[in-house]
Design a protein around this motif. Structure first.
Motif, PDB file in Angstrom:
ATOM      1  N   ILE A 120       0.842  -1.203   0.000  1.00 45.23           N
ATOM      2  CA  ILE A 120       0.000   0.000   0.000  1.00 45.23           C
ATOM      3  C   ILE A 120       0.875   1.250   0.000  1.00 45.23           C
ATOM      4  N   ASN A 121       1.927   1.227   0.809  1.00 46.26           N
ATOM      5  CA  ASN A 121       2.842   2.367   0.846  1.00 46.26           C
ATOM      6  C   ASN A 121       3.537   2.572  -0.495  1.00 46.26           C
ATOM      7  N   ALA A 122       4.023   1.491  -1.097  1.00 42.55           N
ATOM      8  CA  ALA A 122       4.700   1.596  -2.385  1.00 42.55           C
ATOM      9  C   ALA A 122       3.749   2.094  -3.462  1.00 42.55           C
ATOM     10  N   TRP A 123       2.518   1.612  -3.425  1.00 38.58           N
ATOM     11  CA  TRP A 123       1.504   2.045  -4.381  1.00 38.58           C
ATOM     12  C   TRP A 123       1.241   3.540  -4.250  1.00 38.58           C
ATOM     13  N   CYS A 124       1.085   4.009  -3.020  1.00 42.33           N
ATOM     14  CA  CYS A 124       0.803   5.416  -2.786  1.00 42.33           C
ATOM     15  C   CYS A 124       1.977   6.291  -3.215  1.00 42.33           C
ATOM     16  N   ASP A 125       3.199   5.818  -2.996  1.00 40.83           N
ATOM     17  CA  ASP A 125       4.405   6.590  -3.314  1.00 40.83           C
ATOM     18  C   ASP A 125       4.882   6.392  -4.757  1.00 40.83           C
ATOM     19  N   GLN A 126       4.168   5.593  -5.546  1.00 36.69           N
ATOM     20  CA  GLN A 126       4.532   5.323  -6.938  1.00 36.69           C
ATOM     21  C   GLN A 126       5.937   4.712  -7.027  1.00 36.69           C
ATOM     22  N   ILE A 127       6.160   3.685  -6.196  1.00 37.10           N
ATOM     23  CA  ILE A 127       7.446   2.982  -6.146  1.00 37.10           C
ATOM     24  C   ILE A 127       7.295   1.634  -6.841  1.00 37.10           C
ATOM     25  N   PRO A 128       8.110   1.351  -7.869  1.00 40.67           N
ATOM     26  CA  PRO A 128       8.030   0.033  -8.519  1.00 40.67           C
ATOM     27  C   PRO A 128       8.672  -1.041  -7.658  1.00 40.67           C
ATOM     28  N   VAL A 129       7.974  -2.145  -7.484  1.00 37.80           N
ATOM     29  CA  VAL A 129       8.498  -3.308  -6.764  1.00 37.80           C
ATOM     30  C   VAL A 129       8.002  -4.561  -7.487  1.00 37.80           C
ATOM     31  N   LEU A 130       8.894  -5.521  -7.696  1.00 38.90           N
ATOM     32  CA  LEU A 130       8.494  -6.828  -8.220  1.00 38.90           C
ATOM     33  C   LEU A 130       8.163  -7.717  -7.028  1.00 38.90           C
ATOM     34  N   MET A 131       6.880  -7.842  -6.714  1.00 32.38           N
ATOM     35  CA  MET A 131       6.448  -8.624  -5.566  1.00 32.38           C
ATOM     36  C   MET A 131       6.022 -10.016  -6.005  1.00 32.38           C
ATOM     37  N   MET A 132       6.412 -10.999  -5.218  1.00 34.81           N
ATOM     38  CA  MET A 132       6.019 -12.379  -5.466  1.00 34.81           C
ATOM     39  C   MET A 132       5.634 -13.025  -4.151  1.00 34.81           C
ATOM     40  N   SER A 133       4.746 -13.964  -4.223  1.00 34.02           N
ATOM     41  CA  SER A 133       4.571 -14.869  -3.091  1.00 34.02           C
ATOM     42  C   SER A 133       4.255 -16.245  -3.639  1.00 34.02           C
ATOM     43  N   GLY A 134       4.618 -17.262  -2.847  1.00 35.43           N
ATOM     44  CA  GLY A 134       4.263 -18.612  -3.236  1.00 35.43           C
ATOM     45  C   GLY A 134       2.767 -18.809  -3.211  1.00 35.43           C
ATOM     46  N   ARG A 135       2.354 -19.912  -3.765  1.00 39.69           N
ATOM     47  CA  ARG A 135       0.942 -20.294  -3.711  1.00 39.69           C
ATOM     48  C   ARG A 135       0.878 -21.732  -3.238  1.00 39.69           C
ATOM     49  N   THR A 136      -0.021 -21.992  -2.289  1.00 37.48           N
ATOM     50  CA  THR A 136      -0.196 -23.349  -1.781  1.00 37.48           C
ATOM     51  C   THR A 136      -0.391 -24.324  -2.937  1.00 37.48           C
ATOM     52  N   PRO A 137       0.265 -25.477  -2.897  1.00 36.84           N
ATOM     53  CA  PRO A 137       0.067 -26.443  -3.983  1.00 36.84           C
ATOM     54  C   PRO A 137      -1.413 -26.752  -4.212  1.00 36.84           C
ATOM     55  N   VAL A 138      -1.787 -26.836  -5.466  1.00 34.00           N
ATOM     56  CA  VAL A 138      -3.169 -27.169  -5.818  1.00 34.00           C
ATOM     57  C   VAL A 138      -3.415 -28.663  -5.639  1.00 34.00           C
ATOM     58  N   MET A 139      -2.431 -29.473  -6.001  1.00 36.18           N
ATOM     59  CA  MET A 139      -2.600 -30.917  -5.996  1.00 36.18           C
ATOM     60  C   MET A 139      -2.433 -31.485  -4.586  1.00 36.18           C
ATOM     61  N   GLU A 140      -3.293 -32.417  -4.239  1.00 38.32           N
ATOM     62  CA  GLU A 140      -3.211 -33.083  -2.937  1.00 38.32           C
ATOM     63  C   GLU A 140      -2.278 -34.299  -2.985  1.00 38.32           C
ATOM     64  N   ALA A 141      -2.041 -34.818  -4.172  1.00 36.61           N
ATOM     65  CA  ALA A 141      -1.158 -35.982  -4.321  1.00 36.61           C
ATOM     66  C   ALA A 141      -0.896 -36.186  -5.800  1.00 36.61           C
ATOM     67  N   GLY A 142       0.075 -37.043  -6.119  1.00 39.54           N
ATOM     68  CA  GLY A 142       0.271 -37.486  -7.482  1.00 39.54           C
ATOM     69  C   GLY A 142       1.121 -36.594  -8.351  1.00 39.54           C
ATOM     70  N   ARG A 143       1.625 -35.498  -7.830  1.00 39.70           N
ATOM     71  CA  ARG A 143       2.501 -34.625  -8.611  1.00 39.70           C
ATOM     72  C   ARG A 143       3.610 -34.109  -7.704  1.00 39.70           C
ATOM     73  N   PHE A 144       4.825 -34.048  -8.237  1.00 37.66           N
ATOM     74  CA  PHE A 144       5.943 -33.552  -7.453  1.00 37.66           C
ATOM     75  C   PHE A 144       5.665 -32.101  -7.032  1.00 37.66           C
ATOM     76  N   GLY A 145       5.814 -31.830  -5.736  1.00 36.80           N
ATOM     77  CA  GLY A 145       5.511 -30.510  -5.203  1.00 36.80           C
ATOM     78  C   GLY A 145       4.127 -30.403  -4.598  1.00 36.80           C
ATOM     79  N   ALA A 146       3.355 -31.495  -4.612  1.00 38.19           N
ATOM     80  CA  ALA A 146       2.001 -31.466  -4.060  1.00 38.19           C
ATOM     81  C   ALA A 146       2.040 -31.260  -2.543  1.00 38.19           C
ATOM     82  N   ARG A 147       0.868 -31.094  -1.955  1.00 37.87           N
ATOM     83  CA  ARG A 147       0.761 -30.771  -0.535  1.00 37.87           C
ATOM     84  C   ARG A 147       1.364 -31.871   0.341  1.00 37.87           C
ATOM     85  N   THR A 148       2.058 -31.420   1.386  1.00 39.79           N
ATOM     86  CA  THR A 148       2.711 -32.374   2.272  1.00 39.79           C
ATOM     87  C   THR A 148       2.384 -32.155   3.744  1.00 39.79           C
TER      88      THR A 148
END
Length: 571
Positions: free
Chosen positions: A98-126
């Motif tokens: 919110i602060n960066a948006w208000c101040d017109q500051i460019p930032v490359l923001m990322m966050s992970g996302r919880t795995p969609v798959m419950e099983a059967g694919r590498f990286g699934a929920r553990t």
């Protein structure tokens, strides 16, 4: 799939870092979580493969991470990246966004996302949080304060998506962008195509309409009672210097009304301080430079025949739902380039030297009187406990002649600092997401290790800053930021807001205003000492100048962080 699994492929989690470096990103401010295994594994793989990578900085709170990217950009002018943990990490970082948006500051923001798959694919929920952190629309948390958002669907999209995000973030007006990164996708491999090259998309840099530029120049040249109001600086060192000459040449008064950056030296004879109401009421032409709220509508009535010119990256602040300040002429473009274009356009305009000389003399007298009153008021605050103005006056004198920057968050007021240089002052964004100041100062120090950097913050703001995380990062990366906690044991801004709204109300007469007290005050020096900072508590105004000199000596010679806990009177 065969072409994606050959010997030149790299884990997508590591490919992200290589691409960021190709885009000019120096640091990734990261707060990791259970979605990070492919990020960490890929980072090790990319390092062992000898790839050129940005430096990962472990930041123990997300708000601090975003604030560091914010401050780094303000000093360097280069976009940085923030990497957070799924929805919970993102939520902790949203205030920073919110602060960066208000101040017109460019930032490359990322966050992970919880795995969609419950099983059967590498990286699934553990683990159970794989279910607990799943959302229908994680990006909805941050969409309103980003220019663009997307979710990585396939690993081979990394180069294209990061190119697009980088270009949009750096386009006029600048601002943060966001990518969510599902764990299953990051666990896959991706070919190296495009991962080591700059963006294929160039940012869009807006420029003002030529006819509007000519009209604005005509209006300013012919104005009898002009006024400039500037909140967010001149935009560059070149424009800072040019604006100072321009003000003198055309006898134009400039007010730093609620400014969060410096536009001209505070000693400039056309700089009239932070209270423009008297000049604004008589103005026939007003130039507003990148100012979200250039005046207080209930506090001043403009002339019926006034003409208002709005200049800046987004002169109408189009993503602000309600902002109905007059805008007869709009000059859209990056502040520095647009201002320089306006100054150049003015060169051919006719001049009445007698009128200009008379106005120049009158404004210079007003400026001198204002500055004298600022100093006198500050000196009256030399007591025990002292005033914020006195701290500002002492700090300004202590750093005179040094390359220094002050990050202000309800700390040292601008006017008594008597600053002269661009990039010497940044105030908290008008979004008011507290906890910004100390984190931004750390980012600024990382961007320029030879700069003397101060965070001057209120006691409430210091607590909002997640100070344990801040001091840990400062020690880990040898960032000798000097923190001044201006401690009045209350939410002073809240109390002033109540009294300002109810001028003759009960709060103005009460000894204790509910929901504002921060008593008993913690011993903030102990928090900083946990990370081996040099600390002092200063209770008497006369003792402050020497304490500041000791602080500067420690920061510059020992390269060690400092915290001064300064007792401030309630004003």
């Amino acid at each position: 799939m065969a072409d994606r699994m050959d010997s030149t492929a790299i884990t997508a989690g590591g490919a992200v870092f290589g691409k960021l470096k190709a885009l000019g990103v120096d640091y990734v401010f990261a707060n990791s979580g259970t979605d990070f295994p492919p990020i960490i594994e890929g980072l090790i793989e990319a390092t062992q493969n000898g790839l050129d990578l940005p430096v990962p900085i472990t930041v123990p709170h997300e708000h601090v991470a975003v604030g560091m990217a914010h401050g780094f950009y303000q000093i360097s002018g280069r976009i940085q990246s923030v990497m957070l943990h799924t929805n919970v990490g993102l939520s902790n970082g949203i205030t920073g966004a919110i602060n960066a948006w208000c101040d017109q500051i460019p930032v490359l923001m990322m966050s992970g996302r919880t795995p969609v798959m419950e099983a059967g694919r590498f990286g699934a929920r553990t683990v159970p949080i794989g279910w607990g952190q799943e959302m229908f629309d994680q990006t909805a948390l941050i969409r309103e304060v980003t220019k663009w958002d997307y979710e990585l669907r396939f690993p081979e999209q990394i180069a294209d998506l990061f190119d697009r995000g980088w270009a949009i973030a750096n386009s006029t007006p600048k601002g943060p962008v966001y990518l969510s990164l599902p764990r299953e996708v990051l666990c896959e491999q991706t070919p190296p195509d495009g991962l080591d090259t700059p963006s294929k998309q160039a940012p869009v840099i807006a420029a003002p309409d030529p006819s509007s530029l000519k009209r604005a120049a005509d209006l300013l040249a012919q104005a009898k009672s002009p006024l400039i109001i500037s909140q967010r600086g001149a935009g560059s060192e070149e424009a800072f210097a040019a604006l100072g000459r321009f003000l003198t040449d055309w006898a134009l008064p400039l007010s730093h009304y609620w400014a969060n950056q410096l536009s001209v030296p505070l000693s400039h004879p056309m700089q009239v301080g932070a209270s423009p109401e008297a000049l604004l009421a008589e103005a026939d032409v007003v130039l507003v430079m990148n100012s979200l709220a250039p005046w207080w509508p209930d506090k001043v009535a403009l002339r019926d025949d006034v003409t208002v010119i709005q200049l800046g990256p987004d002169p109408l602040f189009t993503r602000t739902p309600i902002r109905n300040f007059q805008a007869d002429v709009t000059l859209a473009g990056e502040t520095a380039q647009t201002l320089l274009a306006l100054i150049a356009e003015m060169q051919s305009r006719p001049r009445d030297e007698a009128v200009l000389n008379a106005r120049r003399h009158r404004i210079a007298e007003l400026s001198s009187a204002n500055r004298a009153e600022v100093v006198a008021r500050a000196k009256r605050g030399n007591a025990g406990p002292m005033s914020k103005d006195w701290v500002s006056l002492c700090l300004g004198r202590a750093i005179k002649g040094r390359k220094a920057t002050i990050f202000h968050e309800l700390g040292c007021p601008l006017e008594p600092l008597d600053l002269e240089q661009p990039n010497s002052y940044f105030q908290e964004p008008h979004s008011g997401g507290l906890g910004w100041g100390l984190a931004a100062a750390l980012g600024a120090q990382l961007a320029d290790r030879d700069r003397l950097v101060f965070a001057t913050i209120g006691d409430g703001s210091y607590m909002f800053a997640n100070p344990t995380a801040c001091h840990m990062v400062a020690e880990a990366h040898e960032l000798p930021v000097i923190t001044l906690v201006l401690n009045n044991e209350e939410w002073g801004a809240v109390r002033h807001s109540v009294v300002g709204t109810y001028k003759d109300g009960l709060a103005s007469k009460a000894n204790d205003v509910p929901l504002t007290s921060l008593r008993p005050s913690p011993d903030f020096t102990r928090t900083a000492e946990a990370s081996r900072a040099y600390t002092e508590t200063v209770t008497e105004g006369d003792a402050l100048p020497a304490a500041l000199e000791r602080a500067i000596k420690v920061a510059t010679e020992e390269k060690r962080q400092v915290l001064l806990n300064i007792a401030i009177a309630r004003a």
